[in-house]
Write a protein that holds these residues in place. Structure first.
Motif, PDB file in Angstrom:
ATOM      1  N   GLY A  70      -1.947   2.937   2.214  1.00  0.00           N
ATOM      2  CA  GLY A  70      -1.841   1.704   2.675  1.00  0.00           C
ATOM      3  C   GLY A  70      -2.512   0.653   3.424  1.00  0.00           C
ATOM      4  O   GLY A  70      -2.283   1.435   4.454  1.00  0.00           O
ATOM      5  N   ILE A  71      -3.449  -0.314   3.513  1.00  0.00           N
ATOM      6  CA  ILE A  71      -3.367  -1.273   4.268  1.00  0.00           C
ATOM      7  C   ILE A  71      -3.255  -2.486   4.345  1.00  0.00           C
ATOM      8  O   ILE A  71      -3.379  -2.550   2.971  1.00  0.00           O
ATOM      9  N   ASN A  72      -2.701  -2.475   5.482  1.00  0.00           N
ATOM     10  CA  ASN A  72      -1.934  -3.862   5.917  1.00  0.00           C
ATOM     11  C   ASN A  72      -0.490  -3.412   4.796  1.00  0.00           C
ATOM     12  O   ASN A  72      -0.469  -5.115   4.908  1.00  0.00           O
ATOM     13  N   THR A  73      -0.481  -2.948   4.706  1.00  0.00           N
ATOM     14  CA  THR A  73       1.189  -2.595   3.603  1.00  0.00           C
ATOM     15  C   THR A  73       1.848  -1.009   4.403  1.00  0.00           C
ATOM     16  O   THR A  73       0.639  -0.153   4.451  1.00  0.00           O
ATOM     17  N   THR A  74       3.617  -1.117   3.904  1.00  0.00           N
ATOM     18  CA  THR A  74       4.039   0.137   4.351  1.00  0.00           C
ATOM     19  C   THR A  74       4.178   0.763   3.061  1.00  0.00           C
ATOM     20  O   THR A  74       5.063   1.967   3.364  1.00  0.00           O
ATOM     21  N   THR A  75       4.403  -0.288   2.437  1.00  0.00           N
ATOM     22  CA  THR A  75       4.770   0.630   1.249  1.00  0.00           C
ATOM     23  C   THR A  75       3.780   0.162   0.256  1.00  0.00           C
ATOM     24  O   THR A  75       3.502  -0.194  -1.174  1.00  0.00           O
ATOM     25  N   PRO A  76       2.693   1.568   0.122  1.00  0.00           N
ATOM     26  CA  PRO A  76       1.585   1.254  -0.843  1.00  0.00           C
ATOM     27  C   PRO A  76       2.367   1.036  -2.671  1.00  0.00           C
ATOM     28  O   PRO A  76       3.024   1.904  -2.555  1.00  0.00           O
ATOM     29  N   THR A  77       2.040   0.487  -3.220  1.00  0.00           N
ATOM     30  CA  THR A  77       2.195   0.962  -4.726  1.00  0.00           C
ATOM     31  C   THR A  77       0.900   1.888  -5.350  1.00  0.00           C
ATOM     32  O   THR A  77       1.487   1.826  -6.972  1.00  0.00           O
ATOM     33  N   ALA A  78      -0.221   2.450  -5.300  1.00  0.00           N
ATOM     34  CA  ALA A  78      -0.546   3.014  -5.218  1.00  0.00           C
ATOM     35  C   ALA A  78      -1.487   3.909  -4.770  1.00  0.00           C
ATOM     36  O   ALA A  78      -1.224   4.446  -3.171  1.00  0.00           O
ATOM     37  N   GLU A  79      -2.668   4.874  -5.004  1.00  0.00           N
ATOM     38  CA  GLU A  79      -2.676   6.058  -4.086  1.00  0.00           C
ATOM     39  C   GLU A  79      -3.366   6.020  -2.486  1.00  0.00           C
ATOM     40  O   GLU A  79      -3.436   5.418  -2.095  1.00  0.00           O
TER      41      GLU A  79
END
Length: 208
Positions: A22-31
């Motif tokens: 994740g970039i600018n997110t700590t909970t990525p919803t994709a690879e």
């Protein structure tokens, strides 16, 4: 013991990093999940390049100023979007008739002039089916042709009919080049007609 714990933490951390980023997110919803920030920058920058060697469907590249995806089935870099060219003619069409594109253009050379190299990737066709077969001959052949001036290019013709009620082929792999034009026509030598035919030729731009 402390070294073992540290070792296990590093292993699990690496597995998490490589499974989802994740970039600018700590909970990525994709690879790979890129969230934009307040910096007003593009989310992704892909450096343009000359035609790379593709190896698998789904690879993407910016070639020149266009975004392409590699099509391993056709072994080509093709634009991500398919563009429809719609040919049609109203009423009963008898004999050999050019289908109309862009208004009332009917000349054999009136197909759209292609601005880039490309590939025909699909054809879909249907017509009104009449209960009276004398006014709607589904065996009437259709011709899709790649033309250079007054001539059809070598290998640049596809023939089909509507005996199955409609025609759908998504496996077409017919190349054209800058300056070619594409035409569609019926070629019925009998007295029967085809009723309100609509032919859609789907094309993608080709990188090579």
């Amino acid at each position: 013991m402390k070294k073992l714990i540290l070792f296990l933490i590093l292993i699990f951390s690496n597995q998490f990093i490589y499974s989802q980023v994740g970039i600018n997110t700590t909970t990525p919803t994709a690879e790979l999940d890129i969230n934009t920030s307040a910096l007003n920058l593009p989310a992704l920058n892909i450096e343009p390049q000359s035609t790379p060697t593709g190896t698998a469907t789904g690879q993407i590249a910016v070639i020149g100023d266009q975004l392409y995806m590699y099509d391993a089935t056709r072994a080509k870099w093709l634009s991500t979007d398919a563009i429809p060219l719609i040919f049609s003619r109203s009423g009963d069409v008898t004999g050999t008739q050019n289908l109309r594109l862009a208004g009332n253009a009917t000349s054999v050379n009136s197909g759209l002039l292609m601005p880039y190299n490309g590939t025909v990737v699909a054809i879909t066709t249907n017509s009104n089916v009449s209960s009276n077969t004398t006014t709607n001959n589904l065996s009437t052949p259709f011709n899709i042709r790649i033309r250079e001036e007054d001539n059809t290019v070598a290998g640049g013709e596809i023939n089909f009919n509507l005996l199955a009620g409609k025609y759908i082929d998504t496996t077409i792999n017919l190349d054209f080049v800058i300056g070619n034009h594409i035409t569609a026509r019926t070629s019925n030598t009998g007295t029967d007609s085809i009723n309100n035919p609509v032919v859609t030729v789907w094309i993608k731009w080709r990188a090579n």
